[in-house]
Design a protein around this motif. Structure first.
Motif, PDB file in Angstrom:
ATOM      1  N   GLY A 189       0.796  -1.229  -0.037  1.00 46.39           N
ATOM      2  CA  GLY A 189       0.082  -0.025  -0.010  1.00 46.39           C
ATOM      3  C   GLY A 189       0.804   1.216  -0.019  1.00 46.39           C
ATOM      4  N   ARG A 190       1.982   1.201   0.276  1.00 51.34           N
ATOM      5  CA  ARG A 190       2.956   2.527   0.326  1.00 51.34           C
ATOM      6  C   ARG A 190       3.711   2.425  -1.386  1.00 51.34           C
ATOM      7  N   THR A 191       3.942   3.700  -1.658  1.00 52.03           N
ATOM      8  CA  THR A 191       4.516   4.107  -2.869  1.00 52.03           C
ATOM      9  C   THR A 191       6.154   4.683  -2.397  1.00 52.03           C
ATOM     10  N   GLN A 192       6.897   4.150  -3.210  1.00 55.31           N
ATOM     11  CA  GLN A 192       8.573   4.806  -2.985  1.00 55.31           C
ATOM     12  C   GLN A 192       8.374   6.172  -3.322  1.00 55.31           C
ATOM     13  N   ARG A 193       8.712   7.099  -2.537  1.00 53.53           N
ATOM     14  CA  ARG A 193       8.969   8.527  -2.794  1.00 53.53           C
ATOM     15  C   ARG A 193      10.534   8.839  -2.608  1.00 53.53           C
ATOM     16  N   LEU A 194      11.356   8.091  -1.920  1.00 52.15           N
ATOM     17  CA  LEU A 194      12.795   8.300  -2.145  1.00 52.15           C
ATOM     18  C   LEU A 194      13.290   7.173  -1.809  1.00 52.15           C
ATOM     19  N   ARG A 195      14.536   6.656  -2.199  1.00 51.35           N
ATOM     20  CA  ARG A 195      14.989   5.433  -1.863  1.00 51.35           C
ATOM     21  C   ARG A 195      14.868   4.951  -0.236  1.00 51.35           C
ATOM     22  N   TYR A 196      14.583   5.765   0.553  1.00 48.60           N
ATOM     23  CA  TYR A 196      14.401   5.290   2.204  1.00 48.60           C
ATOM     24  C   TYR A 196      13.111   5.752   2.410  1.00 48.60           C
ATOM     25  N   GLN A 224      15.178  13.549   5.164  1.00 49.51           N
ATOM     26  CA  GLN A 224      16.839  13.383   5.378  1.00 49.51           C
ATOM     27  C   GLN A 224      17.331  12.384   5.665  1.00 49.51           C
ATOM     28  N   ASP A 225      17.897  11.477   5.061  1.00 50.65           N
ATOM     29  CA  ASP A 225      18.436  10.201   5.651  1.00 50.65           C
ATOM     30  C   ASP A 225      19.440  10.487   6.518  1.00 50.65           C
ATOM     31  N   VAL A 226      20.663  11.493   6.135  1.00 46.10           N
ATOM     32  CA  VAL A 226      21.779  11.580   6.701  1.00 46.10           C
ATOM     33  C   VAL A 226      21.949  12.820   6.948  1.00 46.10           C
ATOM     34  N   PRO A 227      22.814  13.307   7.804  1.00 49.61           N
ATOM     35  CA  PRO A 227      23.164  15.012   8.183  1.00 49.61           C
ATOM     36  C   PRO A 227      23.758  15.582   6.623  1.00 49.61           C
ATOM     37  N   ALA A 228      24.564  14.739   6.031  1.00 48.71           N
ATOM     38  CA  ALA A 228      25.170  15.448   4.844  1.00 48.71           C
ATOM     39  C   ALA A 228      24.198  15.683   3.813  1.00 48.71           C
ATOM     40  N   ALA A 229      23.125  15.018   3.661  1.00 45.96           N
ATOM     41  CA  ALA A 229      22.143  15.376   2.443  1.00 45.96           C
ATOM     42  C   ALA A 229      21.157  16.604   2.940  1.00 45.96           C
ATOM     43  N   ARG A 230      20.705  17.144   1.526  1.00 47.55           N
ATOM     44  CA  ARG A 230      19.940  18.282   1.814  1.00 47.55           C
ATOM     45  C   ARG A 230      18.434  17.877   2.347  1.00 47.55           C
ATOM     46  N   PRO A 231      18.145  18.581   3.482  1.00 47.34           N
ATOM     47  CA  PRO A 231      16.743  18.296   3.656  1.00 47.34           C
ATOM     48  C   PRO A 231      15.698  18.472   2.678  1.00 47.34           C
ATOM     49  N   LEU A 232      14.975  17.613   2.289  1.00 43.66           N
ATOM     50  CA  LEU A 232      13.993  17.735   1.090  1.00 43.66           C
ATOM     51  C   LEU A 232      12.537  18.090   1.767  1.00 43.66           C
ATOM     52  N   PRO A 233      11.674  19.353   1.468  1.00 44.44           N
ATOM     53  CA  PRO A 233      10.362  19.557   2.280  1.00 44.44           C
ATOM     54  C   PRO A 233       9.337  18.573   1.725  1.00 44.44           C
ATOM     55  N   LEU A 234       8.317  18.295   2.342  1.00 43.66           N
ATOM     56  CA  LEU A 234       7.308  17.272   1.999  1.00 43.66           C
ATOM     57  C   LEU A 234       6.868  17.606   0.836  1.00 43.66           C
ATOM     58  N   ALA A 235       6.853  18.681   0.328  1.00 41.50           N
ATOM     59  CA  ALA A 235       6.098  19.188  -1.177  1.00 41.50           C
ATOM     60  C   ALA A 235       7.018  18.528  -2.108  1.00 41.50           C
ATOM     61  N   GLU A 236       8.385  18.876  -1.906  1.00 37.85           N
ATOM     62  CA  GLU A 236       9.256  18.291  -2.887  1.00 37.85           C
ATOM     63  C   GLU A 236       9.148  16.811  -3.084  1.00 37.85           C
ATOM     64  N   VAL A 237       9.081  16.193  -1.661  1.00 46.73           N
ATOM     65  CA  VAL A 237       9.191  14.839  -1.546  1.00 46.73           C
ATOM     66  C   VAL A 237       7.827  14.133  -2.490  1.00 46.73           C
ATOM     67  N   LEU A 238       6.788  14.675  -2.208  1.00 40.12           N
ATOM     68  CA  LEU A 238       5.606  14.323  -2.763  1.00 40.12           C
ATOM     69  C   LEU A 238       5.457  14.620  -4.389  1.00 40.12           C
ATOM     70  N   ALA A 239       6.112  15.735  -4.625  1.00 38.99           N
ATOM     71  CA  ALA A 239       6.208  15.988  -6.312  1.00 38.99           C
ATOM     72  C   ALA A 239       7.307  15.229  -6.753  1.00 38.99           C
ATOM     73  N   GLY A 240       8.158  14.360  -6.202  1.00 39.04           N
ATOM     74  CA  GLY A 240       8.821  13.376  -6.814  1.00 39.04           C
ATOM     75  C   GLY A 240      10.373  14.258  -7.276  1.00 39.04           C
ATOM     76  N   GLU A 241      10.694  15.337  -6.535  1.00 38.11           N
ATOM     77  CA  GLU A 241      11.781  16.343  -6.597  1.00 38.11           C
ATOM     78  C   GLU A 241      13.169  15.348  -6.269  1.00 38.11           C
ATOM     79  N   GLY A 242      12.766  14.693  -5.033  1.00 42.85           N
ATOM     80  CA  GLY A 242      13.942  13.972  -4.498  1.00 42.85           C
ATOM     81  C   GLY A 242      14.568  12.770  -5.192  1.00 42.85           C
TER      82      GLY A 242
END
Length: 163
Positions: A112-119, A143-161
């Motif tokens: 029932g879940r859809t992949q938005r990012l690899r994690y 944001q999976d690790v501190p060195a990664a850029r935090p992706l706002p939810l809107a970008e995640v849901l838009a597939g930006e990540g």
């Protein structure tokens, strides 16, 4: 200091939290919020085994975390609060009124879940819960690790990540 990160990660305490986030943030305590783990001594012992002795771990239910949240936030040490699922964090945000930002870490595949990012995999219901928290003023980013850029939810849901 106090709580520097409010993270949803279905693996709860593991290497990425303890080492990946713990070392760069100089984390000295973890608050694991999970009603089931809070009532299970053997599960608590399992999680303690993954934490270095200099890092303290508190096991809280949602109800006890709401009561103790201000004390954790005022702690002079640096801490991370963890929940294993979106609904637990939602309850904590709504019942405490004291959490302004949420980090989406590892939320893995389930039917029932859809992949938005690899994690990060989300169901439509989970997306709606997160969007409702954003509408109430809570910042939600992935944001999976501190060195990664935090992706706002809107970008995640838009597939930006995934670009």
């Amino acid at each position: 200091m106090g709580l520097e990160l409010y993270r949803i990660d279905d693996r709860l305490i593991h290497g990425q939290v303890v080492v990946g986030w713990g070392q760069p943030l100089d984390v000295q305590f973890l608050v694991l919020v999970d009603d089931e783990v809070a009532g299970s001594e053997w599960e608590q012992e399992l999680y303690r085994m993954g934490v270095p002795p200099e890092m303290e771990v508190y096991f809280e239910s949602v109800a006890s975390a709401v009561i103790r949240l201000a004390a954790f936030q005022a702690d002079p040490r640096v801490g991370i609060l963890l929940t294993g699922d979106i609904d637990t964090m939602r309850r904590l945000v709504l019942e405490s009124g004291g959490i302004s930002a949420i980090n989406l870490g590892g939320v893995h595949h389930k039917p029932g879940r859809t992949q938005r990012l690899r994690y990060l995999f989300l169901s439509k219901d989970e997306e709606q819960v997160l969007l409702s928290l954003v509408a109430r003023g809570t910042r939600v980013s992935a944001q999976d690790v501190p060195a990664a850029r935090p992706l706002p939810l809107a970008e995640v849901l838009a597939g930006e990540g995934n670009r």
